[in-house]
Design an enzyme around this catalytic site. Sequence first.
Site, PDB file in Angstrom:
ATOM      1  N   SER A 154       3.045 -14.361   2.392  1.00 41.58           N
ATOM      2  CA  SER A 154       2.941 -13.802   1.045  1.00 41.58           C
ATOM      3  C   SER A 154       3.859 -14.546   0.083  1.00 41.58           C
ATOM      4  CB  SER A 154       3.353 -12.329   1.115  1.00 41.58           C
ATOM      5  OG  SER A 154       3.519 -11.802  -0.162  1.00 41.58           O
TER       6      SER A 154
ATOM      7  N   TYR B 145       9.325  -4.917   3.677  1.00 38.11           N
ATOM      8  CA  TYR B 145       8.020  -5.569   3.866  1.00 38.11           C
ATOM      9  C   TYR B 145       8.153  -7.079   3.673  1.00 38.11           C
ATOM     10  CZ  TYR B 145       3.539  -7.592   2.708  1.00 38.11           C
ATOM     11  OH  TYR B 145       2.457  -8.437   2.672  1.00 38.11           O
TER      12      TYR B 145
ATOM     13  N   LYS C 279       7.824 -10.659   6.353  1.00 39.84           N
ATOM     14  CA  LYS C 279       7.075 -11.919   6.197  1.00 39.84           C
ATOM     15  C   LYS C 279       8.016 -13.118   6.387  1.00 39.84           C
ATOM     16  CE  LYS C 279       3.079 -10.083   5.501  1.00 39.84           C
ATOM     17  NZ  LYS C 279       2.092 -10.113   6.577  1.00 39.84           N
TER      18      LYS C 279
ATOM     19  N   ARG D 267       1.390 -12.703 -12.961  1.00 38.72           N
ATOM     20  CA  ARG D 267       1.099 -12.964 -11.550  1.00 38.72           C
ATOM     21  C   ARG D 267      -0.054 -13.956 -11.457  1.00 38.72           C
ATOM     22  NH1 ARG D 267       4.956 -10.330 -11.559  1.00 38.72           N
ATOM     23  NH2 ARG D 267       5.508  -8.454 -10.381  1.00 38.72           N
TER      24      ARG D 267
ATOM     25  N   ASP E  17      10.100  -5.046  -9.280  1.00 37.66           N
ATOM     26  CA  ASP E  17       9.101  -6.011  -9.765  1.00 37.66           C
ATOM     27  C   ASP E  17       9.791  -7.281 -10.272  1.00 37.66           C
ATOM     28  OD1 ASP E  17       6.676  -4.891  -9.288  1.00 37.66           O
ATOM     29  OD2 ASP E  17       6.333  -4.148 -11.324  1.00 37.66           O
TER      30      ASP E  17
HETATM   31  P1  NAD Z   1      -5.134  -4.081   4.887  1.00 39.06           P
HETATM   32  O1  NAD Z   1      -4.199  -2.947   5.089  1.00 39.06           O
HETATM   33  O2  NAD Z   1      -6.394  -3.833   4.152  1.00 39.06           O
HETATM   34  O3  NAD Z   1      -5.510  -4.717   6.313  1.00 39.06           O
HETATM   35  C1  NAD Z   1      -4.589  -4.800   7.364  1.00 39.06           C
HETATM   36  C2  NAD Z   1      -5.272  -4.232   8.595  1.00 39.06           C
HETATM   37  O4  NAD Z   1      -4.386  -4.326   9.714  1.00 39.06           O
HETATM   38  C3  NAD Z   1      -5.643  -2.758   8.459  1.00 39.06           C
HETATM   39  O5  NAD Z   1      -7.019  -2.615   8.708  1.00 39.06           O
HETATM   40  C4  NAD Z   1      -4.785  -2.047   9.495  1.00 39.06           C
HETATM   41  O6  NAD Z   1      -5.460  -0.955  10.081  1.00 39.06           O
HETATM   42  C5  NAD Z   1      -4.535  -3.146  10.500  1.00 39.06           C
HETATM   43  N1  NAD Z   1      -3.296  -3.007  11.266  1.00 39.06           N
HETATM   44  C6  NAD Z   1      -2.035  -2.867  10.788  1.00 39.06           C
HETATM   45  N2  NAD Z   1      -1.161  -2.818  11.800  1.00 39.06           N
HETATM   46  C7  NAD Z   1      -1.883  -2.952  12.955  1.00 39.06           C
HETATM   47  C8  NAD Z   1      -1.545  -2.974  14.337  1.00 39.06           C
HETATM   48  N3  NAD Z   1      -0.286  -2.848  14.751  1.00 39.06           N
HETATM   49  N4  NAD Z   1      -2.541  -3.122  15.238  1.00 39.06           N
HETATM   50  C9  NAD Z   1      -3.832  -3.237  14.844  1.00 39.06           C
HETATM   51  N5  NAD Z   1      -4.200  -3.204  13.557  1.00 39.06           N
HETATM   52  C10 NAD Z   1      -3.243  -3.068  12.611  1.00 39.06           C
HETATM   53  O7  NAD Z   1      -4.292  -5.258   4.213  1.00 39.06           O
HETATM   54  P2  NAD Z   1      -4.800  -6.624   3.557  1.00 39.06           P
HETATM   55  O8  NAD Z   1      -4.607  -6.528   2.096  1.00 39.06           O
HETATM   56  O9  NAD Z   1      -6.112  -7.004   4.100  1.00 39.06           O
HETATM   57  O10 NAD Z   1      -3.676  -7.593   4.107  1.00 39.06           O
HETATM   58  C11 NAD Z   1      -3.872  -8.412   5.235  1.00 39.06           C
HETATM   59  C12 NAD Z   1      -2.615  -9.232   5.491  1.00 39.06           C
HETATM   60  O11 NAD Z   1      -2.311  -9.999   4.331  1.00 39.06           O
HETATM   61  C13 NAD Z   1      -1.368  -8.400   5.763  1.00 39.06           C
HETATM   62  O12 NAD Z   1      -0.597  -9.077   6.734  1.00 39.06           O
HETATM   63  C14 NAD Z   1      -0.646  -8.394   4.439  1.00 39.06           C
HETATM   64  O13 NAD Z   1       0.736  -8.225   4.608  1.00 39.06           O
HETATM   65  C15 NAD Z   1      -0.972  -9.781   3.928  1.00 39.06           C
HETATM   66  N6  NAD Z   1      -0.902  -9.912   2.473  1.00 39.06           N
HETATM   67  C16 NAD Z   1      -1.639  -9.079   1.686  1.00 39.06           C
HETATM   68  C17 NAD Z   1      -1.556  -9.201   0.303  1.00 39.06           C
HETATM   69  C18 NAD Z   1      -2.324  -8.274  -0.602  1.00 39.06           C
HETATM   70  O14 NAD Z   1      -1.968  -8.173  -1.774  1.00 39.06           O
HETATM   71  N7  NAD Z   1      -3.364  -7.603  -0.134  1.00 39.06           N
HETATM   72  C19 NAD Z   1      -0.756 -10.209  -0.268  1.00 39.06           C
HETATM   73  C20 NAD Z   1      -0.037 -11.051   0.581  1.00 39.06           C
HETATM   74  C21 NAD Z   1      -0.120 -10.904   1.959  1.00 39.06           C
HETATM   75  C1  WQD Z   2       0.796  -6.644 -10.320  1.00 39.97           C
HETATM   76  C2  WQD Z   2       1.372  -6.437 -11.719  1.00 39.97           C
HETATM   77  C3  WQD Z   2       2.983  -4.661 -11.836  1.00 39.97           C
HETATM   78  C4  WQD Z   2       0.267  -1.386 -10.977  1.00 39.97           C
HETATM   79  C5  WQD Z   2       2.353  -6.735  -4.485  1.00 39.97           C
HETATM   80  C6  WQD Z   2       3.384  -6.949  -3.408  1.00 39.97           C
HETATM   81  C7  WQD Z   2       3.346  -8.361  -2.919  1.00 39.97           C
HETATM   82  C8  WQD Z   2       1.940  -8.762  -2.511  1.00 39.97           C
HETATM   83  C9  WQD Z   2       0.932  -8.422  -3.549  1.00 39.97           C
HETATM   84  C10 WQD Z   2       1.670  -8.462  -0.157  1.00 39.97           C
HETATM   85  C11 WQD Z   2       2.871  -6.186 -11.700  1.00 39.97           C
HETATM   86  C12 WQD Z   2       1.766  -4.345 -12.679  1.00 39.97           C
HETATM   87  C13 WQD Z   2       0.784  -2.651 -11.205  1.00 39.97           C
HETATM   88  C14 WQD Z   2       0.206  -0.462 -12.052  1.00 39.97           C
HETATM   89  C15 WQD Z   2       1.157  -2.123 -13.501  1.00 39.97           C
HETATM   90  N1  WQD Z   2       1.511  -8.072  -1.338  1.00 39.97           N
HETATM   91  N2  WQD Z   2       1.227  -3.011 -12.445  1.00 39.97           N
HETATM   92  N3  WQD Z   2       0.654  -0.871 -13.275  1.00 39.97           N
HETATM   93  O1  WQD Z   2       3.656  -6.189  -7.289  1.00 39.97           O
HETATM   94  O2  WQD Z   2       2.692  -8.481  -7.810  1.00 39.97           O
HETATM   95  O3  WQD Z   2       2.610  -7.626  -5.533  1.00 39.97           O
HETATM   96  O4  WQD Z   2       1.072  -7.054  -3.954  1.00 39.97           O
HETATM   97  O5  WQD Z   2       2.310  -9.377   0.283  1.00 39.97           O
HETATM   98  O6  WQD Z   2       4.232  -8.452  -1.859  1.00 39.97           O
HETATM   99  O7  WQD Z   2       4.661  -6.662  -3.962  1.00 39.97           O
HETATM  100  O8  WQD Z   2       1.151  -6.594  -7.214  1.00 39.97           O
HETATM  101  O9  WQD Z   2      -0.824  -5.388  -8.032  1.00 39.97           O
HETATM  102  O10 WQD Z   2       1.279  -4.083  -7.511  1.00 39.97           O
HETATM  103  O11 WQD Z   2       1.230  -5.565  -9.494  1.00 39.97           O
HETATM  104  O12 WQD Z   2       1.564  -2.424 -14.620  1.00 39.97           O
HETATM  105  O13 WQD Z   2      -0.215   0.681 -11.895  1.00 39.97           O
HETATM  106  O14 WQD Z   2       0.781  -5.267 -12.285  1.00 39.97           O
HETATM  107  O15 WQD Z   2       4.155  -4.229 -12.471  1.00 39.97           O
HETATM  108  O16 WQD Z   2       3.415  -6.794 -12.826  1.00 39.97           O
HETATM  109  P1  WQD Z   2       2.636  -7.206  -7.040  1.00 39.97           P
HETATM  110  P2  WQD Z   2       0.647  -5.339  -8.013  1.00 39.97           P
END
Ligand code: NAD
Ligand code: WQD
Length: 346
Positions: free
Chosen positions: A125, A152, A156, A234, A301
């Site tokens: 991430s 969290y 990572k 972002r 944030d």
């Molecule tokens: P998500 O929650 O939709 O998907 C993650 C899945 O993993 C879920 O279906 C959950 O049930 C499963 N899971 C969690 N722990 C588990 C375990 N111990 N065993 C089996 N299954 C398990 O999340 P996502 O948005 O699809 O994210 C996927 C990956 O990407 C994650 O590692 C997350 O940290 C990373 N990531 C997400 C974002 C984002 O904004 N969505 C940004 C950066 C990184």
């Molecule tokens: C985006 C922007 C908020 C909600 C998070 C995790 C990051 C990564 C992605 C996994 C920000 C603003 C949001 C709302 C708002 N995940 N906002 N009102 O915070 O950039 O990242 O998700 O790795 O680790 O921290 O994403 O979508 O929450 O926010 O104004 O109700 O929108 O302040 O500027 P963020 P976000």
Amino acid sequence: MRILVTGGTGYIGSHTVVELQKKGFEVIIVDALFNSRKESLDAIEKISGIRPQFECFDLADSTLTDDFFARHNDIKGIIHFAAHKAVGESVEQPIKYYRNNLDSLMNILDAMRKYSVQNLVFSSSCTVYGQPDAEHLPVSERAPIKKAESPYGNTKQIAEEIISESISAYKGLNAIALRYFNPVGAHDSAMLGELPLGVPNNLMPFITQTAYGIRKCLKVFGDDYPTPDGTAIRDYIHIMDLAKAHVIAVERMIGERMKNSFEIFNLGTGTGYSVLEVIKSFEKVSGVKLNYEIVGRRSGDIEKVWADPTYSNNELGWKAERCLDEMTLSAWKWEQAYRKGETCFE
Ligand code: NAD
Ligand code: WQD
């Protein structure tokens, strides 16, 4: 060619499974359904015509994980999405996050060594960069890693270290860590998209739920940031662009085209948008006037971050192609389809 996709019923995983199957990979999903639904499998099947194999168990359980790999000896690569991802919850329940996110990774790495599975793609991430200094914006993979803002984020950072050290120690292991910026949007079919449980934390699902009338008002967290309109910036990236990068990463590993046994790539568009710009794009593509109010900053944030995707563009031959309007429109189509009961999800 069989690929294990952990977390494959989740948001990013399910879209990636569709793309993998399109490219001819055979997919087996492991997901404990902590944060996703089994109906994802129906949606994947509807879109791609193929129902991936599925096993439901907790990868943080070492016995179950070992047993899985003992039963499947033809896995060529793993995309490890499975993790808990709610930043706020991780502050309240850090041990839950360290245990789940790190135990599951270590169990997988152990099994990879024991059962000779060579290739791992890991979901990292942009959170590892924290708030980059001005000279590091846009942020490249070489920018310094900042102290994590949350447990969290720390999982990572530690995960990347665990992978790096495992690769140094165990010959034959390869990994690619993909550092996602802000994934948003949905599949073009509107059959798959982001399905947050309860009140969304993230901006895009909050926008679409507010527009649909599920939430009264979107709170914009802060308009006093040092950015052109005062709201935070972002790098939003379309989920399908993100999904495609995973297929390319898998092909790179299997095709033995890696430059090092551990590679790290940013997955972003290279363009930052403010919260107000996202709202404007949404209003334009949907024709819906969004009810929002400016409130104080959300604690933790950062003010602005966007990717330098040059290295991924050049090395992976991958480029994010979809613009902000395509992101907001696909998110909106998905929200409407889901609420009208037109998807596989109830
Ligand atoms: P998500 O929650 O939709 O998907 C993650 C899945 O993993 C879920 O279906 C959950 O049930 C499963 N899971 C969690 N722990 C588990 C375990 N111990 N065993 C089996 N299954 C398990 O999340 P996502 O948005 O699809 O994210 C996927 C990956 O990407 C994650 O590692 C997350 O940290 C990373 N990531 C997400 C974002 C984002 O904004 N969505 C940004 C950066 C990184
Ligand atoms: C985006 C922007 C908020 C909600 C998070 C995790 C990051 C990564 C992605 C996994 C920000 C603003 C949001 C709302 C708002 N995940 N906002 N009102 O915070 O950039 O990242 O998700 O790795 O680790 O921290 O994403 O979508 O929450 O926010 O104004 O109700 O929108 O302040 O500027 P963020 P976000």
